[in-house]
Design an enzyme around this catalytic site. Structure first.
Site, PDB file in Angstrom:
ATOM      1  CG  ASN A 105      54.706  25.156  38.887  1.00  0.00           C
ATOM      2  OD1 ASN A 105      55.503  25.373  37.975  1.00  0.00           O
ATOM      3  ND2 ASN A 105      54.934  25.516  40.145  1.00  0.00           N
TER       4      ASN A 105
ATOM      5  CD  GLU B 120      38.463  32.556  28.308  1.00  0.00           C
ATOM      6  OE1 GLU B 120      37.465  31.816  28.149  1.00  0.00           O
ATOM      7  OE2 GLU B 120      38.394  33.793  28.391  1.00  0.00           O
TER       8      GLU B 120
END
Length: 380
Positions: free
Chosen positions: A129, A363
């Site tokens: 989350n 990333e």
């Protein structure tokens, strides 16, 4: 900047190129279909210094620069994006974090094992989350006497199951407050540290992605990286270098897809001519080649700044953003050049097509890169 590759960089490139051709290319579809993480292949790369490219020789690494590192990732990804991704994650995230922020004892303990691939490294920041919302992470580390107890789950972790050691960023303060995270080194086998679900992915299927689960995992304070509260700052610095890794990964995938498309366009004949002679195809190849070279220059700029220890947040984000989007476009166009054959697993471009998309997500998504770039621009 000298745009010609120096002799050392070319030697390193040739080493990576030869290894990829001999030890990776014959197995890429086998690994992709089975989703096998080829640990032994990484052990072999460790013997060549490819798993510790940036690690100084005193810690068992190759002691090379970001130019050589970029080239290694690029050459491997040109053959297989999955292996390129795992190579990048091991070098720049886990190993890179310890190299940049570990104390001398930690470097002496872990870097020699990581640089030689005796141990495979993992790096845990993301949670289910809290992707870009890292300040609200739920994986916590709480002081307990002379140590810490970690509870929570990290998701989308490269080598989350097979990694021998992980750098884990945990919340040590209140949610959404400043300086509320700290980084720790956790070894596989530590009680309370287990692997969770392994993801079944669209692409990069031979690069293992799994959960890391912590349940009353006790570690000593000696496993802490840096000061309490500076974990998020460390993670952002590590990701600056990581963006160069993903940019190089993207560039390699784009080059691999382009190589295949260019060769096929010269071999495939329609109306008694190679399809490369038709403007619709030749112009597509021209666009692909131009965007690849533009991406390459952005990456070289970021590498140059990183080598000279100069600020490069903006440049690394630009390189990652542009190169990853180029990889998707080039792979898409490569499938188009192949036509129906490009949609089959008999030719390499369908795998480049599937692998490329991850580069715009991992990333830091393309949207996050634009956020980073715009913030840096508005500081001027």
């Amino acid at each position: 900047m000298n745009f010609l590759q120096n002799e050392l960089t070319e030697q390193v490139a040739q080493t990576a190129r030869d290894f990829a051709r001999q030890h990776i290319r014959p197995y890429i579809m086998e690994w992709d279909e089975s989703q096998e993480f080829p640990v032994e292949t990484f052990k072999e790369m460790g013997k060549l210094g490819l798993m510790g490219v940036l690690v100084p020789e005193q810690y068992g690494g190759a002691g090379l620069s970001y130019f050589e590192y970029k080239t290694v990732i690029e050459e491997v990804a040109r053959v297989c994006g999955s292996v390129g991704l795992s190579l990048a994650a091991h070098n720049s995230l886990c190993t890179g974090h310890i190299l940049q922020f570990g104390n001398e004892e930690q470097k002496q303990t872990y870097l020699p094992k990581l640089a030689t691939a005796e141990w495979i490294g993992a790096w845990g920041l993301t949670e289910a989350n809290t992707g870009s919302d890292a300040g609200n992470m739920r994986c916590t580390a709480v002081r307990d006497g002379e140590g810490w107890i970690i509870n929570g789950t990290k998701n989308w972790i490269t080598h989350g199951k097979s990694g021998d050691v992980a750098v884990v960023v945990c919340r040590t303060g209140e949610p959404r407050t400043r300086n509320n995270a700290t980084a720790f080194i956790v070894e596989r086998g530590t009680p309370g540290f287990n692997a969770g679900k392994k993801e079944n992915k669209l692409g990069m299927r031979a690069s293992e992605t799994a959960e890391m689960v912590f349940d009353q995992c006790r570690i000593s304070d000696s496993q802490r990286l840096g000061e309490v509260g500076e974990g998020f700052y460390q993670a952002m610095k590590v990701l600056d270098g990581g963006r160069i890794s993903i940019a190089a990964l993207s560039l390699g995938i784009a080059r691999g897809a382009y190589d295949a498309a260019r060769q096929y366009a010269q071999e495939r004949h329609q109306f008694d001519k190679p399809i490369a002679s038709f403007q619709g195809i030749s112009f597509k190849l021209a666009d692909m080649a131009t965007e690849i070279e533009a991406a390459n220059l952005l990456i070289l700029q970021a590498c140059d700044l990183k080598n000279r220890h100069l600020p490069m947040t903006r440049e690394a984000a630009m390189a990652k953003y542009y190169a990853s989007e180029v990889a998707v476009r080039v792979a898409n166009d490569a499938v188009q050049v192949f036509g129906g054959y490009g949609y089959t697993k008999d030719f390499p471009v369908e795998k480049f097509y599937r692998d490329a998309k991850l580069c715009t997500i991992g990333e830091g998504t393309s949207e996050i890169q634009k956020l980073v770039i715009s913030r840096e621009e508005l500081k001027k």
